[in-house]
Each structure stands twice: as structure tokens, then as C-alpha cells.
Motif scaffolding. Structure first.
Motif, mmCIF file in Angstrom:
data_model
loop_
_atom_site.group_PDB
_atom_site.id
_atom_site.type_symbol
_atom_site.label_atom_id
_atom_site.label_comp_id
_atom_site.label_asym_id
_atom_site.label_seq_id
_atom_site.Cartn_x
_atom_site.Cartn_y
_atom_site.Cartn_z
ATOM 1 N N GLU A 8 -4.817 9.762 -2.498
ATOM 2 C CA GLU A 8 -4.087 10.499 -3.100
ATOM 3 C C GLU A 8 -4.201 11.565 -2.240
ATOM 4 O O GLU A 8 -4.796 12.773 -1.784
ATOM 5 N N GLY A 9 -3.035 12.154 -1.358
ATOM 6 C CA GLY A 9 -3.044 13.693 -0.660
ATOM 7 C C GLY A 9 -4.419 13.393 0.737
ATOM 8 O O GLY A 9 -4.188 14.408 1.091
ATOM 9 N N ARG A 10 -4.332 12.628 1.221
ATOM 10 C CA ARG A 10 -5.632 12.276 1.883
ATOM 11 C C ARG A 10 -5.726 11.185 3.055
ATOM 12 O O ARG A 10 -5.806 11.345 4.357
ATOM 13 N N PHE A 11 -5.391 9.723 2.421
ATOM 14 C CA PHE A 11 -5.321 8.404 2.872
ATOM 15 C C PHE A 11 -4.906 7.576 2.433
ATOM 16 O O PHE A 11 -4.383 6.980 1.227
ATOM 17 N N GLY A 12 -4.447 6.403 3.641
ATOM 18 C CA GLY A 12 -4.382 5.174 2.558
ATOM 19 C C GLY A 12 -3.828 4.289 3.643
ATOM 20 O O GLY A 12 -3.429 3.939 4.923
ATOM 21 N N LEU A 13 -4.504 3.027 3.202
ATOM 22 C CA LEU A 13 -4.725 1.724 4.120
ATOM 23 C C LEU A 13 -2.753 0.745 3.228
ATOM 24 O O LEU A 13 -3.136 0.219 1.339
ATOM 25 N N VAL A 14 -1.743 0.329 3.490
ATOM 26 C CA VAL A 14 -0.949 0.051 2.786
ATOM 27 C C VAL A 14 -0.369 -1.704 3.622
ATOM 28 O O VAL A 14 -0.321 -1.531 4.494
ATOM 29 N N LEU A 15 0.129 -2.789 2.784
ATOM 30 C CA LEU A 15 0.517 -3.485 3.312
ATOM 31 C C LEU A 15 1.932 -3.540 2.842
ATOM 32 O O LEU A 15 2.581 -3.092 1.611
ATOM 33 N N HIS A 16 3.140 -3.341 3.990
ATOM 34 C CA HIS A 16 4.493 -3.788 3.886
ATOM 35 C C HIS A 16 5.236 -4.863 3.873
ATOM 36 O O HIS A 16 5.284 -5.447 4.909
ATOM 37 N N GLY A 17 6.053 -4.214 3.227
ATOM 38 C CA GLY A 17 6.796 -5.991 2.700
ATOM 39 C C GLY A 17 7.986 -6.297 4.737
ATOM 40 O O GLY A 17 8.631 -7.471 4.252
#
Length: 263
Positions: A82-91
Motif C-alpha cells: 500500500e502506498g508504494r507499488f503493485g502488480l495486478v491482473l485487470h479483468g
């Protein structure tokens, strides 16, 4: 009577495989895997993950497997802080997305590329050079905003589940819902490990080197609560934030204790 018992046993053994969901084959790294579902929807560190570091470069990578992608207006967090970075899979397009907050500018947010295939293991990466980029199966890169540092964060690192986003900054469209699938071999490095547009996918288990700051193999026996950080930095992961039967807050709600520490 004996025939009735034999028939009952026969039906019982036939129904077992139909009711149990088969696990996927091992990832290309081999060994175990982390299963994420509605019951055990995330694992996380129990304290802030490198809260005082100002990363000039960062790479988060993993093997992932899922049968079906998120719904049209949903996305899954794969790895994030939270507040720094993220990797996601978007639907919306079944593609990867990455974001990173860096000093002196708004979030670099990247999404797009080819759809992530279902029903097979895929090597995914999030690449940060104070901007954000991503890659899949050895193709991708970081094309946004080089220079500067990723900002600090005093939050835990989380794999799966729901990672809160600052809605005052750039963020993904849709709702962050629980990832359902499998993850293996998560490694985070304090450098940009892969240079686009193509690179070699790691063979076998991810290895620790001088740039590795966290590494989880997920080879623990079924039912274990803790997943060891093989980097030696002590950032072990715990299922749903539960430690030794204690209940901790997650997303503003109390999680349910599901057992005492098993290791």
C-alpha cells in the motif's frame, strides 16, 4: 447386505474425484505452490516491509496460474504494498497492470499488452525505475518516468487479497477483488532485473543473489500458516494475517482466526 455396502463404497470413491478440485501441475520452478481462494485470500508480512528504503529500482516477479480471469470491471492484486507499488491482473482485457508512486510526481501506471493466458503457468513481472512497467513470459519493459526514488511505505507487503489504493492518485478502474488461483516463486529485487523488450525467463527455482531482498518458494506442507523468506531478511509471510491464533485487522475488518501456529 454385502452387495449394498460394496455398491456404497463404489459410489463414494467415484464421487471423491468429482467433488475435489484438482490442483494444477507444478510450476516450471517445481515444488509447492500457494493456493488463493475465498477462504485463504492473501498472505502478508506482519510488519512494514522495508519502510525506510528509497528504491531507485525494484523488480517483483512470480509464476501465476488461474482457470478464469477477473470479471470485466474487477482486478486482482498479485503483489503489492500500500502506498508504494503493485502488480495486478485487470479483468477488462485480462492483462497485467503495474503502478508505482515516486517522489516529486504522480503515480506511474501502466496497463495493457497481450492477455494473460488461463490454464497455464505464466511468469509475470513488475518493473520499477521510479515509474512502472510490467512483463509476461520474458517480454515487456519499463517505459515510464525513469529517475528518482519510489516513496517510502510503512505498510506490510501482501500477495493476493486486496491492496488499498490512494484514490487521490492514478488508480485502476474497477473494483479490487480477491484473487483466485495459484502463485509460486515470488522474488523481489532492489534493482531493475530485466531490461525490455525481451529477456530470459528464470529456469528452476528463483535464486538468492546480492540484489534479492525477499524470496518465497511456497514449498511448505499443506496447512502451514507461515511461508519462509528464503532471502535471509526475515520477511516471512502469514496466511490472512493470522499469527499463532491472534486476529489482526485487514481492510478495516477483523479477520477470522483459523488455527494456531503450526510451525
Amino acid at each position: 447386505m454385502i452387495y449394498r455396502k460394496l455398491f456404497t463404497c463404489f459410489i463414494f470413491f467415484i464421487l471423491i474425484p468429482l467433488s475435489a478440485k484438482a490442483l494444477p501441475p507444478p510450476s516450471p520452478a517445481g515444488g509447492g505452490m500457494l493456493k488463493l481462494d475465498e477462504k485463504h485470500d492473501f498472505v502478508a508480512t506482519t510488519k512494514a516491509w522495508f519502510p525506510d528504503e528509497q528504491f531507485e529500482g525494484l523488480t517483483a516477479e512470480a509464476w501465476i496460474y488461474f482457470e478464469e480471469p477477473p470479471d470485466l470491471f474487477d482486478f486482482w492484486s498479485i503483489i503489492g504494498q500500500e502506498g508504494r507499488f503493485g502488480l495486478v491482473l485487470h479483468g477488462k482485457f485480462d492483462t497485467l497492470g503495474a503502478w508505482g508512486y515516486h517522489e516529486g510526481a504522480d503515480s506511474g501506471l501502466i496497463t495493457g499488452g497481450p492477455p494473460v493466458p488461463k490454464g497455464e503457468w505464466v511468469h509475470v513481472t513488475a518493473i520499477y525505475d521510479a515509474g512502472a512497467g510490467n512483463g509476461m513470459n520474458g517480454k515487456g519493459g519499463n517505459w515510464c518516468c525513469p529517475g528518482g526514488h519510489l516513496i517510502k511505505s510503512d505498510k506490510p507487503l501482501r500477495i493476493g487479497g486486496v491492496v488499498p489504493q490512494d484514490l487521490g492518485r492514478s488508480h485502476f478502474v474497477g473494483e479490487n477483488v480477491k484473487l483466485q488461483g495459484y502463485i509460486d516463486e515470488v522474488r523481489i529485487s532492489n534493482v531493475v532485473r530485466y531490461k525490455g523488450p525481451e529477456w530470459k525467463i528464470p529456469k528452476g527455482k528463483f535464486k538468492v543473489d546480492k540484489h534479492t531482498i525477499s524470496l518465497w518458494h511456497f514449498d511448505e506442507e499443506a496447512g502451514f500458516s507461515r511461508f519462509k523468506d528464503a532471502s535471509g531478511n526475515g520477511h516471512h509471510l502469514w496466511r490472512s494475517g493470522v499469527i499463532g491464533g491472534l486476529v489482526v485487522k485487514a481492510q478495516g475488518k477483523l479477520t477470522t482466526t483459523w488455527g494456531q501456529l503450526k510451525r
